[in-house]
Design a protein around this motif. Structure first.
Motif, PDB file in Angstrom:
ATOM      1  N   ASP A  20      70.854  54.272 -18.585  1.00 43.46           N
ATOM      2  CA  ASP A  20      70.678  54.149 -17.141  1.00 43.46           C
ATOM      3  C   ASP A  20      70.826  52.697 -16.696  1.00 43.46           C
ATOM      4  OD1 ASP A  20      70.262  56.850 -16.776  1.00 43.46           O
ATOM      5  OD2 ASP A  20      68.075  56.710 -16.865  1.00 43.46           O
ATOM      6  N   THR A  70      71.919  61.365  -9.367  1.00 42.42           N
ATOM      7  CA  THR A  70      71.287  61.995 -10.524  1.00 42.42           C
ATOM      8  C   THR A  70      70.694  63.330 -10.093  1.00 42.42           C
ATOM      9  OG1 THR A  70      70.750  59.827 -11.464  1.00 42.42           O
ATOM     10  CG2 THR A  70      69.581  61.736 -12.351  1.00 42.42           C
ATOM     11  N   THR A  84      68.382  66.498 -10.199  1.00 41.99           N
ATOM     12  CA  THR A  84      67.047  66.857 -10.686  1.00 41.99           C
ATOM     13  C   THR A  84      67.114  68.209 -11.403  1.00 41.99           C
ATOM     14  OG1 THR A  84      66.024  65.685  -8.833  1.00 41.99           O
ATOM     15  CG2 THR A  84      64.658  67.297 -10.023  1.00 41.99           C
ATOM     16  N   LYS A 135      65.021  65.768 -17.526  1.00 41.92           N
ATOM     17  CA  LYS A 135      65.978  64.823 -18.114  1.00 41.92           C
ATOM     18  C   LYS A 135      67.011  64.420 -17.067  1.00 41.92           C
ATOM     19  CE  LYS A 135      65.389  66.731 -22.771  1.00 41.92           C
ATOM     20  NZ  LYS A 135      64.638  65.586 -23.294  1.00 41.92           N
ATOM     21  N   THR A 136      67.511  63.201 -17.205  1.00 43.17           N
ATOM     22  CA  THR A 136      68.393  62.625 -16.173  1.00 43.17           C
ATOM     23  C   THR A 136      69.823  62.443 -16.665  1.00 43.17           C
ATOM     24  OG1 THR A 136      67.743  60.388 -16.853  1.00 43.17           O
ATOM     25  CG2 THR A 136      66.462  61.427 -15.086  1.00 43.17           C
ATOM     26  N   ARG A 192      74.449  62.671 -14.322  1.00 48.37           N
ATOM     27  CA  ARG A 192      74.663  61.503 -13.467  1.00 48.37           C
ATOM     28  C   ARG A 192      76.103  61.540 -12.949  1.00 48.37           C
ATOM     29  NH1 ARG A 192      73.026  57.008 -17.719  1.00 48.37           N
ATOM     30  NH2 ARG A 192      74.361  58.384 -18.926  1.00 48.37           N
TER      31      ARG A 192
END
Length: 223
Positions: A191, A203, A205, A210-211, A214
């Motif tokens: 990130d 990003t 949700t 977990k992100t 992206r």
């Protein structure tokens, strides 16, 4: 059988434009090699004509094109006249070479044979293989169609666009992506690193928290 990331084998072969050494012919360009079961067959004729019409797109992407069919150079030259007539191509020189492979040496070496499709002598025909090779001579993509199914060369162009984009930037192209659509930042990019490169990261949700989803606009390319 050549695997992704392996060096694509070099070979010397006859074509309607003369003898070629594949690696020398490719030079520092991207390349696409696509095989055909037989000259003077209907699906193959439509495919070679379509690729001839798409040559400006392949040239824009810096991709050299070469075909292979399990027939002689003399047969190729005669077949080219049918291809040009059917596809309403101008009477100028055919825009890419077609490899002679009567012995099926290359079709065997590259894993192209289709055991379910044989000629009148019972010899397996070459399947509709597509190989995309990068300037380092590494195989970056392979697709194998049965002899009875024609290929979608718009999809092949789309894949080349993706390969060249993701070669230059640390992004990946999502399902059904096409040039100009948003892309995904690769999971290997932190990130912190991503924020130094992109200003407008979206990003998503997710229930896991977990992100990894992206999304960013496609980076500008030179092509």
């Amino acid at each position: 059988m050549v695997l992704l990331g392996e060096t694509f084998p070099n070979f010397v072969a006859e074509t309607q434009i003369g003898t070629i050494n594949f690696h020398d012919w490719l030079g520092n360009s991207w390349g696409i090699l696509f095989s055909h079961p037989h000259d003077f067959t209907p699906v193959c004729t439509t495919e070679l004509g379509r690729v001839a019409k798409l040559m400006p797109e392949f040239e824009r992407l810096g991709v050299k094109v070469i075909a292979l069919s399990c027939n002689s150079v003399d047969s190729h030259r005669k077949w080219i006249e049918d291809i040009k007539a059917y596809s309403e191509l101008s009477d100028k020189e055919f825009p890419y070479p077609i490899i002679e492979d009567e012995s099926r040496r290359l079709a065997t070496l590259l894993g192209m044979l289709d055991p379910a499709e044989v000629n009148s002598e019972g010899i397996p025909l070459a399947a509709r293989a597509v190989f995309i090779i990068d300037p380092a001579k590494k195989m970056r993509l392979s697709i194998l169609y049965p002899a009875t199914t024609g290929r979608n060369f718009d999809e092949i162009l789309r894949v080349i666009e993706s390969l060249q984009l993701t070669e230059k930037y640390k992004v990946a192209t999502p399902v059904d992506w096409k040039k100009g659509d948003n892309v995904m930042i690769q999971p290997t990019v932190s990130d912190e690193e991503a924020k130094t490169v992109y200003d407008n990261i979206k990003t998503v949700t997710l229930p896991s928290g977990k992100t990894y989803m992206r999304i960013v606009p496609q980076p500008t390319t030179d092509k």
